[in-house]
Scaffold this motif. Structure first.
Motif, PDB file in Angstrom:
ATOM      1  N   SER A   2      48.417  48.856  34.311  1.00  0.00           N
ATOM      2  CA  SER A   2      48.268  48.189  35.588  1.00  0.00           C
ATOM      3  C   SER A   2      48.201  49.178  36.716  1.00  0.00           C
ATOM      4  O   SER A   2      48.570  50.331  36.608  1.00  0.00           O
ATOM      5  N   ILE A 299      36.589  33.083  34.071  1.00  0.00           N
ATOM      6  CA  ILE A 299      35.836  33.933  34.990  1.00  0.00           C
ATOM      7  C   ILE A 299      34.382  33.468  34.986  1.00  0.00           C
ATOM      8  O   ILE A 299      33.739  33.438  33.933  1.00  0.00           O
ATOM      9  N   LYS A 334      35.978  43.680  40.580  1.00  0.00           N
ATOM     10  CA  LYS A 334      36.385  42.438  41.246  1.00  0.00           C
ATOM     11  C   LYS A 334      36.473  41.283  40.259  1.00  0.00           C
ATOM     12  O   LYS A 334      37.378  40.439  40.349  1.00  0.00           O
ATOM     13  N   ARG A 336      37.324  41.390  37.258  1.00  0.00           N
ATOM     14  CA  ARG A 336      38.379  41.592  36.266  1.00  0.00           C
ATOM     15  C   ARG A 336      39.756  41.764  36.890  1.00  0.00           C
ATOM     16  O   ARG A 336      40.716  42.093  36.191  1.00  0.00           O
ATOM     17  N   ARG A 337      39.867  41.547  38.193  1.00  0.00           N
ATOM     18  CA  ARG A 337      41.109  41.886  38.893  1.00  0.00           C
ATOM     19  C   ARG A 337      42.308  41.038  38.464  1.00  0.00           C
ATOM     20  O   ARG A 337      43.456  41.464  38.619  1.00  0.00           O
ATOM     21  N   THR A 338      42.073  39.838  37.957  1.00  0.00           N
ATOM     22  CA  THR A 338      43.184  38.969  37.564  1.00  0.00           C
ATOM     23  C   THR A 338      43.604  39.160  36.111  1.00  0.00           C
ATOM     24  O   THR A 338      44.555  38.526  35.660  1.00  0.00           O
ATOM     25  N   SER A 340      45.003  40.981  32.576  1.00  0.00           N
ATOM     26  CA  SER A 340      46.024  41.947  32.178  1.00  0.00           C
ATOM     27  C   SER A 340      45.356  43.288  31.877  1.00  0.00           C
ATOM     28  O   SER A 340      44.173  43.340  31.535  1.00  0.00           O
TER      29      SER A 340
END
Length: 519
Positions: A2, A299, A334, A336-338, A340
């Motif tokens: 992260s 997504i 952007k 993939r920002r949410t 893990s």
């Protein structure tokens, strides 16, 4: 890793780039930091192992660079009865070399290492509370790093870590995915070490039964056969062609095998065509994974919506342009920002994420378009065109090496055990260039698994449903098990094979295509 984790495995001051939200300094994690017991030159207190209140002394040489603590040795160990109680080690204590040559040594004390006391140039760090095994693995890896070693000060080759510097080190956050990767690497290293020891033992036994060289040679050949086979198999993994052919998902591995066979036979024209087709299937498979995983993660991809428009409007099926669009869209952070840090979409997003890969893809696409529009390569230029296109394909395949870690599996049965809270899955691992593979089993924490469907299994054995983007079944045309994706032929929705291009009318998956936004 992260965003908060990837910068915290560093040191305070100039070497630290980002402070984590929680205090992860050594002084906050460990309640006690002290030097080892200072032993006198007097032999007073020395005793035999097993003497009441005796404590084994651990020196710096007792700690391995791999984090191991040497097993007791009655001939070399020193045991004492005069070590003060406060110096007695406890299970969970961390030993860190104060004197540093290169990288520091660090190890965790286990129950089997006790009773013991650290001596001299060893710092003992006692955790304030129990750390998870995964977090401790990361802490030990950090303490053994060159970043920690760079803070050792001194002259004349005798460099030491100062206690106040150690206290200020910022430790890595708990990261299960990174810890699991380190554990797998450690397991692999230990296994290779065992095999190396076996080879050494066999070589040293050559004349154990006498000096007859002929007999010794035959014995070494027989006893060492498995060791030689292991070495030969491991050496093949340095050959990237072998990795793709045996470890990549079946649709890609099969196409790659054909490319290799054509090139080795000197069939320039068919080999050139095989290279271009393999490149398209590599991008096709990766894009289908991306679409399936993006749908599972909620997504929305504009490229998938555009593909739906093309399928609905009878403008033909997807091609290299559509597959590229999907991969290019997911390459943006952007989208993939949410997710893990260990989600597979991050690595799929890296496939076309650099200029070299993008340029290779563009050159292959241009060659594919030329071929489709009857602009063939001149026979004189064909050898160089073949080599250049294969180099571009190899670059893309190298960028997609992560596919070798993600088995494509077909679930053939699911048996739920309510008492264990786990399902036993019978699966076929469709990796390598042949669809006939043995059935194996795996445990899964949920019974919500579709029998007959294809799944992607990531490195942590999590399953991602690929239906209806990618399905697998016996091909009605060639009777070979194959993988299929949605296509449009003559205005009719069909399922088309990635392996050989055969297709047949699609009926059963139409509703599923609508639900995922493909039709």
């Amino acid at each position: 890793m992260s965003s908060s984790t990837e910068h915290t495995a560093g040191l305070s001051g100039e070497a630290q780039h980002h402070l984590p939200d929680a205090d992860l300094s050594v002084s906050s994690i460990f309640s006690m930091i002290r030097r080892g017991f200072s032993i006198s030159s007097s032999a007073l207190g020395s005793c035999e192992a097993g003497t009441p209140n005796a404590v084994r002394l651990l020196w710096l040489r007792s700690i391995g660079h791999d984090g191991s603590i040497a097993a007791p040795d009655n001939n070399a160990d020193i045991w004492r009865t005069d070590v003060p109680e406060q110096y007695h080690l406890q299970a969970g204590d961390v030993l860190l070399s104060e004197v540093v040559t290169g990288r520091p040594k660090a190890a965790q004390v286990q129950e089997q290492d006790l009773p013991a006391a650290a001596v001299g140039s060893i710092l003992v760090l006692r955790p304030a509370s129990t750390l998870t095994a995964e977090h401790m693995r990361l802490v030990l890896a950090f303490l053994r790093s060159s970043a920690v070693g760079s803070h050792a000060l001194g002259a004349f080759g005798r460099q030491r870590l100062r206690r106040r510097d150690v206290e200020s080190f910022v430790l890595p956050e708990d990261d299960e995915a990174l810890s699991a990767a380190l554990a797998e690497l450690d397991t692999a290293g230990r296994q290779l070490s065992v095999w190396s020891s076996e080879a050494t033992d066999i070589a040293e036994s050559v004349f154990d039964r006498g000096a007859d060289t002929a007999e010794a040679r035959q014995r070494i050949i027989e006893v060492g056969q498995l060791t030689r086979l292991r070495a030969e198999a491991a050496a093949q993994l340095d050959d990237f062609d072998y990795i793709v052919r045996t470890r990549f998902p079946y649709p890609i591995a099969l196409r790659w095998r054909e490319t290799e066979a054509r090139m080795s036979a000197g069939d320039l024209g068919p080999a050139y065509d095989a290279v271009l087709e393999t490149a398209e299937i590599l991008l096709c498979y990766s894009a289908l994974l991306t679409a399936a995983l993006a749908h599972g993660a909620s997504i929305e991809l504009t490229a998938v919506a555009a593909l739906r428009t093309k399928l609905v409007a009878n403008r033909g099926g997807p091609g290299l342009g559509e597959w590229t669009a999907v991969l290019q869209e997911i390459s943006g952070a952007k989208k993939r920002r949410t997710l893990s840090p260990d989600h597979p979409l991050h690595e799929l997003g890296s496939l076309l994420g650099d200029e070299a890969a993008s340029d290779a893809r563009q050159r292959l696409a241009a060659r594919r378009n030329d071929k489709s529009h009857l602009r063939p390569v001149d026979p004189v230029d064909l050898p160089s065109a073949l080599q250049e296109s294969f180099n571009d394909l190899s670059l893309l395949a190298t960028r997609a090496r992560f596919l070798a870690d993600w088995p494509l599996i077909q679930v053939t049965s699911v048996v739920w055990d309510a008492f264990r809270g786990k399902a036993s899955l019978s699966i076929r691992r469709l990796m390598g260039d042949h669809p006939v593979v043995p059935t194996s089993t795996m445990l899964h924490p949920s019974s919500a698994v579709e029998t007959g469907s294809l799944y992607l299994a990531d490195r942590d054995h999590r399953l991602y449903l690929l239906r209806p983007f990618l399905t697998g079944q016996i091909c009605p045309t060639c009777r070979t098990w194959s993988t299929f994706h949605a296509d449009k032929v003559g205005g009719e929705l069909v399922l088309k094979s990635l392996e050989h291009g055969h297709y047949f009318p699609c009926s059963e998956e139409t509703d599923a295509f609508r639900q995922v936004g493909l039709f």
